[in-house]
Design an enzyme around this catalytic site. Sequence first.
Site, PDB file in Angstrom:
ATOM      1  N   LYS A 134       0.635  -7.907  13.896  1.00 24.79           N
ATOM      2  CA  LYS A 134      -0.657  -7.653  14.525  1.00 24.79           C
ATOM      3  C   LYS A 134      -1.831  -7.571  13.560  1.00 24.79           C
ATOM      4  O   LYS A 134      -2.982  -7.704  13.966  1.00 24.79           O
ATOM      5  CB  LYS A 134      -0.591  -6.343  15.324  1.00 24.79           C
ATOM      6  CG  LYS A 134       0.288  -6.437  16.549  1.00 24.79           C
ATOM      7  CD  LYS A 134      -0.309  -7.362  17.607  1.00 24.79           C
ATOM      8  CE  LYS A 134       0.764  -7.997  18.479  1.00 24.79           C
ATOM      9  NZ  LYS A 134       0.740  -9.455  18.403  1.00 24.79           N
ATOM     10  N   HIS A 154       5.815 -21.300  18.340  1.00 23.95           N
ATOM     11  CA  HIS A 154       7.080 -20.624  18.633  1.00 23.95           C
ATOM     12  C   HIS A 154       7.027 -20.038  20.037  1.00 23.95           C
ATOM     13  O   HIS A 154       6.142 -19.246  20.351  1.00 23.95           O
ATOM     14  CB  HIS A 154       7.344 -19.498  17.621  1.00 23.95           C
ATOM     15  CG  HIS A 154       7.931 -19.991  16.326  1.00 23.95           C
ATOM     16  ND1 HIS A 154       8.752 -19.223  15.553  1.00 23.95           N
ATOM     17  CD2 HIS A 154       7.798 -21.179  15.682  1.00 23.95           C
ATOM     18  CE1 HIS A 154       9.142 -19.918  14.500  1.00 23.95           C
ATOM     19  NE2 HIS A 154       8.558 -21.116  14.538  1.00 23.95           N
ATOM     20  N   TYR A 192       3.529  -8.924  22.078  1.00 29.36           N
ATOM     21  CA  TYR A 192       3.760  -9.739  20.877  1.00 29.36           C
ATOM     22  C   TYR A 192       2.842 -10.971  20.852  1.00 29.36           C
ATOM     23  O   TYR A 192       2.272 -11.304  19.811  1.00 29.36           O
ATOM     24  CB  TYR A 192       5.224 -10.190  20.829  1.00 29.36           C
ATOM     25  CG  TYR A 192       5.628 -10.781  19.487  1.00 29.36           C
ATOM     26  CD1 TYR A 192       5.545 -12.155  19.251  1.00 29.36           C
ATOM     27  CD2 TYR A 192       6.077  -9.969  18.451  1.00 29.36           C
ATOM     28  CE1 TYR A 192       5.893 -12.696  18.021  1.00 29.36           C
ATOM     29  CE2 TYR A 192       6.437 -10.504  17.218  1.00 29.36           C
ATOM     30  CZ  TYR A 192       6.345 -11.865  17.014  1.00 29.36           C
ATOM     31  OH  TYR A 192       6.682 -12.406  15.793  1.00 29.36           O
ATOM     32  N   TYR A 206      14.354 -10.721  14.304  1.00 27.42           N
ATOM     33  CA  TYR A 206      14.097  -9.312  13.969  1.00 27.42           C
ATOM     34  C   TYR A 206      15.422  -8.573  14.118  1.00 27.42           C
ATOM     35  O   TYR A 206      16.016  -8.601  15.195  1.00 27.42           O
ATOM     36  CB  TYR A 206      13.076  -8.703  14.923  1.00 27.42           C
ATOM     37  CG  TYR A 206      11.652  -9.186  14.751  1.00 27.42           C
ATOM     38  CD1 TYR A 206      11.229 -10.387  15.308  1.00 27.42           C
ATOM     39  CD2 TYR A 206      10.725  -8.429  14.042  1.00 27.42           C
ATOM     40  CE1 TYR A 206       9.922 -10.829  15.153  1.00 27.42           C
ATOM     41  CE2 TYR A 206       9.403  -8.866  13.888  1.00 27.42           C
ATOM     42  CZ  TYR A 206       9.020 -10.060  14.443  1.00 27.42           C
ATOM     43  OH  TYR A 206       7.729 -10.500  14.296  1.00 27.42           O
ATOM     44  N   PRO A 214       3.644  -4.249   9.616  1.00 24.89           N
ATOM     45  CA  PRO A 214       3.707  -5.690   9.975  1.00 24.89           C
ATOM     46  C   PRO A 214       4.799  -6.032  10.993  1.00 24.89           C
ATOM     47  O   PRO A 214       4.906  -7.160  11.413  1.00 24.89           O
ATOM     48  CB  PRO A 214       3.952  -6.370   8.633  1.00 24.89           C
ATOM     49  CG  PRO A 214       4.421  -5.335   7.712  1.00 24.89           C
ATOM     50  CD  PRO A 214       3.908  -4.032   8.199  1.00 24.89           C
TER      51      PRO A 214
HETATM   52  P1  FAS Z   1      -8.093  -8.291   3.575  1.00 20.09           P
HETATM   53  O1  FAS Z   1      -7.534  -7.103   2.841  1.00 20.09           O
HETATM   54  O2  FAS Z   1      -7.243  -9.487   3.786  1.00 20.09           O
HETATM   55  O3  FAS Z   1      -9.394  -8.819   2.810  1.00 20.09           O
HETATM   56  C1  FAS Z   1     -10.310  -7.909   2.250  1.00 20.09           C
HETATM   57  C2  FAS Z   1     -11.107  -8.655   1.186  1.00 20.09           C
HETATM   58  O4  FAS Z   1     -12.091  -7.748   0.666  1.00 20.09           O
HETATM   59  C3  FAS Z   1     -10.231  -9.089   0.005  1.00 20.09           C
HETATM   60  O5  FAS Z   1     -10.505 -10.426  -0.337  1.00 20.09           O
HETATM   61  C4  FAS Z   1     -10.638  -8.120  -1.102  1.00 20.09           C
HETATM   62  O6  FAS Z   1     -10.563  -8.697  -2.399  1.00 20.09           O
HETATM   63  C5  FAS Z   1     -12.079  -7.829  -0.738  1.00 20.09           C
HETATM   64  N1  FAS Z   1     -12.550  -6.562  -1.312  1.00 20.09           N
HETATM   65  C6  FAS Z   1     -11.876  -5.404  -1.440  1.00 20.09           C
HETATM   66  N2  FAS Z   1     -12.633  -4.489  -2.083  1.00 20.09           N
HETATM   67  C7  FAS Z   1     -13.833  -5.088  -2.366  1.00 20.09           C
HETATM   68  C8  FAS Z   1     -15.027  -4.678  -3.022  1.00 20.09           C
HETATM   69  N3  FAS Z   1     -15.125  -3.466  -3.565  1.00 20.09           N
HETATM   70  N4  FAS Z   1     -16.037  -5.566  -3.123  1.00 20.09           N
HETATM   71  C9  FAS Z   1     -15.925  -6.811  -2.592  1.00 20.09           C
HETATM   72  N5  FAS Z   1     -14.820  -7.273  -1.977  1.00 20.09           N
HETATM   73  C10 FAS Z   1     -13.788  -6.412  -1.866  1.00 20.09           C
HETATM   74  N6  FAS Z   1      -0.323  -8.736   8.772  1.00 20.09           N
HETATM   75  C11 FAS Z   1       0.492  -9.396   9.631  1.00 20.09           C
HETATM   76  O7  FAS Z   1       0.073  -9.668  10.763  1.00 20.09           O
HETATM   77  N7  FAS Z   1       1.767  -9.773   9.246  1.00 20.09           N
HETATM   78  C12 FAS Z   1       2.239  -9.515   7.972  1.00 20.09           C
HETATM   79  O8  FAS Z   1       3.369  -9.849   7.647  1.00 20.09           O
HETATM   80  C13 FAS Z   1       1.419  -8.842   7.049  1.00 20.09           C
HETATM   81  N8  FAS Z   1       1.848  -8.587   5.763  1.00 20.09           N
HETATM   82  C14 FAS Z   1       1.030  -7.895   4.904  1.00 20.09           C
HETATM   83  C15 FAS Z   1       1.437  -7.597   3.581  1.00 20.09           C
HETATM   84  C16 FAS Z   1       0.604  -6.880   2.709  1.00 20.09           C
HETATM   85  C17 FAS Z   1       1.088  -6.568   1.300  1.00 20.09           C
HETATM   86  C18 FAS Z   1      -0.661  -6.443   3.143  1.00 20.09           C
HETATM   87  C19 FAS Z   1      -1.557  -5.642   2.218  1.00 20.09           C
HETATM   88  C20 FAS Z   1      -1.088  -6.748   4.441  1.00 20.09           C
HETATM   89  C21 FAS Z   1      -0.251  -7.480   5.317  1.00 20.09           C
HETATM   90  N9  FAS Z   1      -0.656  -7.806   6.621  1.00 20.09           N
HETATM   91  C22 FAS Z   1       0.135  -8.458   7.503  1.00 20.09           C
HETATM   92  C23 FAS Z   1      -1.946  -7.428   7.081  1.00 20.09           C
HETATM   93  C24 FAS Z   1      -2.939  -8.443   6.572  1.00 20.09           C
HETATM   94  O9  FAS Z   1      -2.538  -9.715   6.948  1.00 20.09           O
HETATM   95  C25 FAS Z   1      -4.280  -8.015   7.087  1.00 20.09           C
HETATM   96  O10 FAS Z   1      -4.245  -7.667   8.455  1.00 20.09           O
HETATM   97  C26 FAS Z   1      -5.345  -9.050   6.860  1.00 20.09           C
HETATM   98  O11 FAS Z   1      -5.341  -9.414   5.507  1.00 20.09           O
HETATM   99  C27 FAS Z   1      -6.679  -8.427   7.290  1.00 20.09           C
HETATM  100  O12 FAS Z   1      -7.685  -9.223   6.813  1.00 20.09           O
HETATM  101  P2  FAS Z   1      -9.054  -8.566   6.268  1.00 20.09           P
HETATM  102  O13 FAS Z   1      -9.519  -7.542   7.237  1.00 20.09           O
HETATM  103  O14 FAS Z   1      -9.914  -9.711   5.923  1.00 20.09           O
HETATM  104  O15 FAS Z   1      -8.638  -7.743   4.953  1.00 20.09           O
HETATM  105  C1  PHB Z   2       5.740 -13.211   8.147  1.00 14.46           C
HETATM  106  O1  PHB Z   2       6.145 -14.374   8.354  1.00 14.46           O
HETATM  107  O2  PHB Z   2       5.237 -12.852   7.049  1.00 14.46           O
HETATM  108  C2  PHB Z   2       5.860 -12.193   9.241  1.00 14.46           C
HETATM  109  C3  PHB Z   2       6.212 -12.606  10.514  1.00 14.46           C
HETATM  110  C4  PHB Z   2       6.328 -11.667  11.534  1.00 14.46           C
HETATM  111  C5  PHB Z   2       6.098 -10.325  11.252  1.00 14.46           C
HETATM  112  C6  PHB Z   2       5.749  -9.914   9.967  1.00 14.46           C
HETATM  113  C7  PHB Z   2       5.637 -10.851   8.952  1.00 14.46           C
HETATM  114  O3  PHB Z   2       6.216  -9.405  12.240  1.00 14.46           O
END
Ligand code: FAS
Ligand code: PHB
Length: 389
Positions: free
Chosen positions: A296, A72, A384, A200, A292
């Site tokens: 980032k 994009h 961005y 957005y 989000p």
């Molecule tokens: P993660 O949370 O992905 O992974 C952590 C891992 O550790 C998981 O597999 C978990 O099961 C494991 N774990 C936890 N406790 C444990 C324990 N006690 N023992 C062993 N393992 C354990 N980011 C964006 O850029 N755009 C978005 O739109 C966006 N939407 C999101 C929506 C939600 C609901 C959430 C919660 C996050 C969102 N994020 C978004 C942020 C997300 O993408 C994170 O930045 C990304 O998952 C970070 O990756 P990790 O650091 O690996 O953490």
């Molecule tokens: C998504 O596609 O999930 C998404 C994209 C851009 C954002 C947040 C979420 O800033």
Amino acid sequence: MRTQVAIIGSGPSGLLLGQLLTDAGIDNVILERATQDYVLGRIRAGVLEEGMAGMLDEAGAGARMRREGLPHDGFDLTFSARHHRIDLFGLTGKHVIVYGQTEVTRDLMDRRAQTGGVTVYEAANVQPRDFDGAQPYVTYEQDGIEHRLYCDFIAGCDGYHGPSRKAVEGRGLETFERVYPFGWLGIVADVPPVSHELIYSNHPRGFALCSMRSNTRSRYYVQCALDEKVEEWPDERFWDEIRRRLPTETAEKMTTGPSIEKSIAPLRSFVAEPMRFGRLFLVGDAAHIVPPTGAKGLNLAASDVRYLFDGVREHYAEKSDAGIDVYSQRALRRVWKAERFSWWMTNTMHCFPEQGAFGQRIQEAELDYLAGSVAASTSLAENYVGLPY
Ligand code: FAS
Ligand code: PHB
């Protein structure tokens, strides 16, 4: 059991770090609380910076992203019933790649399996131990039996709710937090996206985001109150609301359909400092959370992994701890700039309870200024697409 690096968590942070270590000949074991299917079932991020995409290539897990991901070159801002396109590529020479985190996770898991990486799934009560000394280890239970994984380093890639940050509370850990008075209600639907680029939207009824996972699968979000319940949002209500938050010509061409996923996520800004405690390192969401809005979260995990991997590789290859010693301050400099951008984007695009008509006009004026200023648009664009590592 013994390894060189014990990684807690099999999300993007843990998997990316594990793969880079494996490819560098550094032994590592991932301990994951959940099942592989559960980890793959989480719907999260959707936008990759070039830095993250490059690291997937380096980890040998970028081929499908390059084939199926959507480059994009810009995105739309809508406000005051008008559109303005931010020309990311024209302003920065960079683009982003739309490719779901679920697919990133799947590609890294497949690569780990191909290269013989060890992941222990359903590891219960995982706890980092003795990381202040030279003989750290991690305990965990499986099938009711307690195990010890001795190691040189522990990477806490266990997300916001994991044990790693909790293990260092009260030991010099300082946290910084801003909880937002709203959440995001998101849906996934197998309908073509309303636009070929993300939209957005700032609207007096609340923020909306039009994203996608492919040319046939859309990802949409609307800002919602924190006490909203998913069951109070049948699909029709969602489609009506998001179309009310978009300019008419956009709303009228939106294809609607049954949601295949629907959930509400709270929004917070959070940073834990420092990100290193002896032989334990906090990585990704274990150390920081961003709303989000700026896309980032996943991308910050990538830069943490870059800094930590380079430091660990230097430890073994050059017998130097210079990289490890600066991990926390290097990572935090980039983290805080991404926190600032995500906070700014969230404050500019969302409707805050106390902002009133004046606050709405200020947001619209900020966006109108931005639309007319190459300098302001370039500032948004360079944040961005991702600031340098
Ligand atoms: P993660 O949370 O992905 O992974 C952590 C891992 O550790 C998981 O597999 C978990 O099961 C494991 N774990 C936890 N406790 C444990 C324990 N006690 N023992 C062993 N393992 C354990 N980011 C964006 O850029 N755009 C978005 O739109 C966006 N939407 C999101 C929506 C939600 C609901 C959430 C919660 C996050 C969102 N994020 C978004 C942020 C997300 O993408 C994170 O930045 C990304 O998952 C970070 O990756 P990790 O650091 O690996 O953490
Ligand atoms: C998504 O596609 O999930 C998404 C994209 C851009 C954002 C947040 C979420 O800033």
